[in-house]
Design an enzyme around this catalytic site. Structure first.
Site, PDB file in Angstrom:
ATOM      1  N   THR A 188       7.656  13.246  -0.493  1.00  0.00           N
ATOM      2  CA  THR A 188       7.428  11.961   0.145  1.00  0.00           C
ATOM      3  C   THR A 188       8.461  11.764   1.248  1.00  0.00           C
ATOM      4  O   THR A 188       9.492  12.439   1.274  1.00  0.00           O
ATOM      5  CB  THR A 188       7.552  10.818  -0.873  1.00  0.00           C
ATOM      6  OG1 THR A 188       8.894  10.810  -1.393  1.00  0.00           O
ATOM      7  CG2 THR A 188       6.576  11.001  -2.014  1.00  0.00           C
ATOM      8  N   GLU A 334       1.176  11.337  -2.898  1.00  0.00           N
ATOM      9  CA  GLU A 334       0.941  11.395  -4.343  1.00  0.00           C
ATOM     10  C   GLU A 334      -0.542  11.488  -4.705  1.00  0.00           C
ATOM     11  O   GLU A 334      -0.870  11.753  -5.868  1.00  0.00           O
ATOM     12  CB  GLU A 334       1.555  10.164  -5.028  1.00  0.00           C
ATOM     13  CG  GLU A 334       3.071  10.163  -5.051  1.00  0.00           C
ATOM     14  CD  GLU A 334       3.693   9.487  -3.830  1.00  0.00           C
ATOM     15  OE1 GLU A 334       4.875   9.130  -3.896  1.00  0.00           O
ATOM     16  OE2 GLU A 334       2.995   9.334  -2.802  1.00  0.00           O
ATOM     17  N   LYS A 443       7.188 -12.988   2.913  1.00  0.00           N
ATOM     18  CA  LYS A 443       7.050 -14.094   1.968  1.00  0.00           C
ATOM     19  C   LYS A 443       7.639 -15.359   2.586  1.00  0.00           C
ATOM     20  O   LYS A 443       8.857 -15.507   2.668  1.00  0.00           O
ATOM     21  CB  LYS A 443       7.735 -13.750   0.652  1.00  0.00           C
ATOM     22  CG  LYS A 443       7.088 -12.576  -0.061  1.00  0.00           C
ATOM     23  CD  LYS A 443       7.784 -12.220  -1.355  1.00  0.00           C
ATOM     24  CE  LYS A 443       7.109 -11.030  -2.023  1.00  0.00           C
ATOM     25  NZ  LYS A 443       7.800 -10.593  -3.250  1.00  0.00           N
ATOM     26  N   TRP A 448       2.380 -15.195   0.632  1.00  0.00           N
ATOM     27  CA  TRP A 448       2.373 -13.899   1.293  1.00  0.00           C
ATOM     28  C   TRP A 448       1.727 -13.976   2.665  1.00  0.00           C
ATOM     29  O   TRP A 448       0.681 -14.607   2.850  1.00  0.00           O
ATOM     30  CB  TRP A 448       1.580 -12.880   0.459  1.00  0.00           C
ATOM     31  CG  TRP A 448       2.298 -12.418  -0.766  1.00  0.00           C
ATOM     32  CD1 TRP A 448       3.578 -12.712  -1.146  1.00  0.00           C
ATOM     33  CD2 TRP A 448       1.765 -11.566  -1.777  1.00  0.00           C
ATOM     34  NE1 TRP A 448       3.877 -12.096  -2.333  1.00  0.00           N
ATOM     35  CE2 TRP A 448       2.783 -11.379  -2.747  1.00  0.00           C
ATOM     36  CE3 TRP A 448       0.542 -10.940  -1.961  1.00  0.00           C
ATOM     37  CZ2 TRP A 448       2.607 -10.607  -3.884  1.00  0.00           C
ATOM     38  CZ3 TRP A 448       0.363 -10.156  -3.093  1.00  0.00           C
ATOM     39  CH2 TRP A 448       1.381  -9.988  -4.037  1.00  0.00           C
TER      40      TRP A 448
END
Length: 545
Positions: A188, A334, A443, A448
């Protein structure tokens, strides 16, 4: 009662043998650096697999054994393809190393992956020469060149690729491998902490290649000519080096010219490319070149895009100016990386133009083999109603069950799901929309705000080339959005016009508190906007009173 079917292992060797027998005459075209320009190298799958046999014999003569890890720092070209097949089909493991990572990350993943040999493109030789003392487990280096272009180097135990292979036989006794044998490693990007190693198996690679070839996914056939702009050092170039030989599609590899709109356009035109794959920044660069040169791509019908949210304006531009469909998908290292795809569908055909684009801005439905769910902060599953937003979790036969040398982490749930770190909504039909990364959500006042939506709205402004939205401290609301904008070449948009464009497309309280204009935005090694670096850049920023 069990079925009475043969127990036949799913291995990459099987892909190679099938492609060699059935599609051996199909071309593999590579753009190679030559002076200030490039030259085109041509071979067939049959030629490539013979040379893979030579390479496998050469590696055996060097003492490489099954299970050994061999690293690559290489571009998309025929030699890298040969390495893909020679290494993993002989039972060793290909570790594709992203050369764009910071030195500290490169040092970590080469050592953590326990690489024993490194294949190196000459472009990256100075970097590895400088770092060689930091790789204590490396036994030697193989430079991707011939004797005539072999440079003087300070590397120890170093070979020229072509010289190493020259006298080796083309046939190799490919071992019968268990389908669960490791085939490749990709780390990653390591935006937080050290990069994490994802280990792919032969079985997972074959399954995802088969699924990628189906119509609801990428839908490639023998009639296609495919140009993977996504690097082979990033999640196996979205598995196209395996899917294309499997179905018999001609493969066009851009070498070190993945960022050149001109070279990509020339390859697409000369080789009659039908489909290509890359991140949005690649397509922005290509579009700029096509506009500046007044070039029309006659044969390309599909651009596959992933890695970051695709702006509506980019989709509209390619469709209206070039007649090209941009097919958005979602995945990650992944997930090998195929997770969802948003291709043409009957549902899309029944919608009006604007409704179609709203659907196309979603990342599509899960491919067969991938299960998805969204959960709230308590881990309770949320409904697929297109409204509820929660953490996106996935599971399936090509999803990472644990990380190399680390095991399971907080991302691996107790009931067998992988938490992707994305926030998503899912329609009743299974169509997924990624609203943000968990760590990138803004936020404000406890609510959100999607940075993705703000960025997509901003780049719809005709004078905006790229935009990044981050949350910045606000004394009343805790955080408010700051929009960082890169003007289009030769343009000087006003702050007021950018905010007005955004205000037309999002809720009033989402509209950014301020806009700053920058020459460029920081990007990760895989081409995404680096919100971490952007937040660091503006950590001391204060909104106007």
């Amino acid at each position: 009662m069990n079925g009475l079917m043969m127990d036949f292992p799913l291995t990459i060797t099987g892909i190679m043998q099938h492609a060699n027998r059935v599609h051996g005459s199909k071309e593999v075209v590579s753009a190679l650096r030559e002076g200030d320009g490039y030259k085109v190298h041509r071979c067939t799958y049959g030629d490539l697999f013979k040379r893979a046999g030579q390479l496998a014999n050469a590696l055996q003569s060097l003492g490489v054994k099954q299970g050994d890890v061999l690293g690559t720092l290489a571009w998309n070209d025929y030699r890298h393809m040969e390495i893909y097949y020679a290494v993993c089909c002989s039972g060793a493991v290909v570790h594709t190393v992203n050369p764009r990572l910071f030195e500290e990350q490169l040092e970590y993943i080469v050592n953590h992956g326990e690489d024993q040999w490194l294949f190196i493109d000459l472009d990256f030789l100075p970097l590895i020469e400088k770092m060689q003392d930091r790789f204590p487990k490396i036994k030697g280096y193989i430079l991707l060149c011939d004797a005539g272009t072999m440079p003087d180097t300070s590397l120890k135990n170093v070979y020229a690729y072509e010289t190493l292979m020259a006298d080796q036989p083309q046939s190799f006794a490919w071992p019968e491998l268990d389908e669960k044998t490791a085939s490749g490693i990709c780390y990653t990007s390591g935006t937080t902490g050290n990069p994490k190693g994802v280990v792919y198996s032969h079985r997972s690679t074959v399954l995802i290649s088969m699924t990628g070839a189906t119509a609801p996914s990428i839908g490639l056939t023998e009639a296609d000519v495919v140009l993977p702009v996504v690097p082979m050092f990033h999640v196996n170039a979205w598995n196209l080096p395996y899917t294309c030989p499997m179905v018999g599609a001609k493969l066009v590899l851009p070498g070190p010219f993945m960022g050149s709109g001109q070279v990509l356009a020339e390859l697409m035109d000369q080789e009659k490319v039908t489909a290509s794959a890359g991140v949005p920044t690649v397509w922005l660069g290509l579009l700029e070149y096509l506009r500046a040169s007044d070039t029309k791509l006659a044969t390309v019908n599909t651009l596959m895009v992933g890695g970051a949210a695709t702006p509506k304006s980019l989709m509209e531009a390619f469709e209206k100016e070039q007649g090209i469909f941009m097919m958005q998908g979602w995945g990650m290292t992944e997930t090998s990386p195929l997770g969802t795809m948003n291709g043409k569908s009957p549902e899309m055909d029944s919608l009006s133009g604007d409704e179609q684009y709203q659907l196309r801005l979603r990342v599509g439905r899960p491919t067969f083999g991938v299960e998805v769910r969204i959960v709230d902060t308590e881990g309770e599953e949320l409904p697929w109603d297109g409204e509820a937003a929660g953490a996106l979790q996935v599971r399936g036969p090509w999803i990472c069950s644990e990380y190399l040398g680390i095991g399971k982490t907080d991302a691996h749930t107790a009931d067998g799901w992988f938490d992707t770190g994305d926030i998503a909504t899912v329609q009743p039909s299974g169509n997924v929309a990624i609203t943000d990364r968990v760590k990138d959500v803004i936020k404000s006042g406890g609510e959100w705000i999607s940075s993705n939506d703000l960025e997509n709205a901003a780049v719809s402004h005709p004078e905006v080339a790229e935009a990044g939205a981050i949350g910045v401290y606000h004394p009343k609301w805790s955080e408010r959005p700051l929009l960082c904008v890169v003007p289009a070449p030769g343009k000087s948009p006003s702050k007021e016009s950018v905010l007005a464009t955004v205000a037309e497309q999002v809720a009033k309280w989402w509209v950014p508190e301020d806009v700053v204009f920058v020459e460029s935005l920081p990007h990760t090694a895989t081409g995404k906007i680096s919100k971490k670096d952007l937040r660091e850049q503006f950590k001391d920023y204060q909104f106007p009173a």
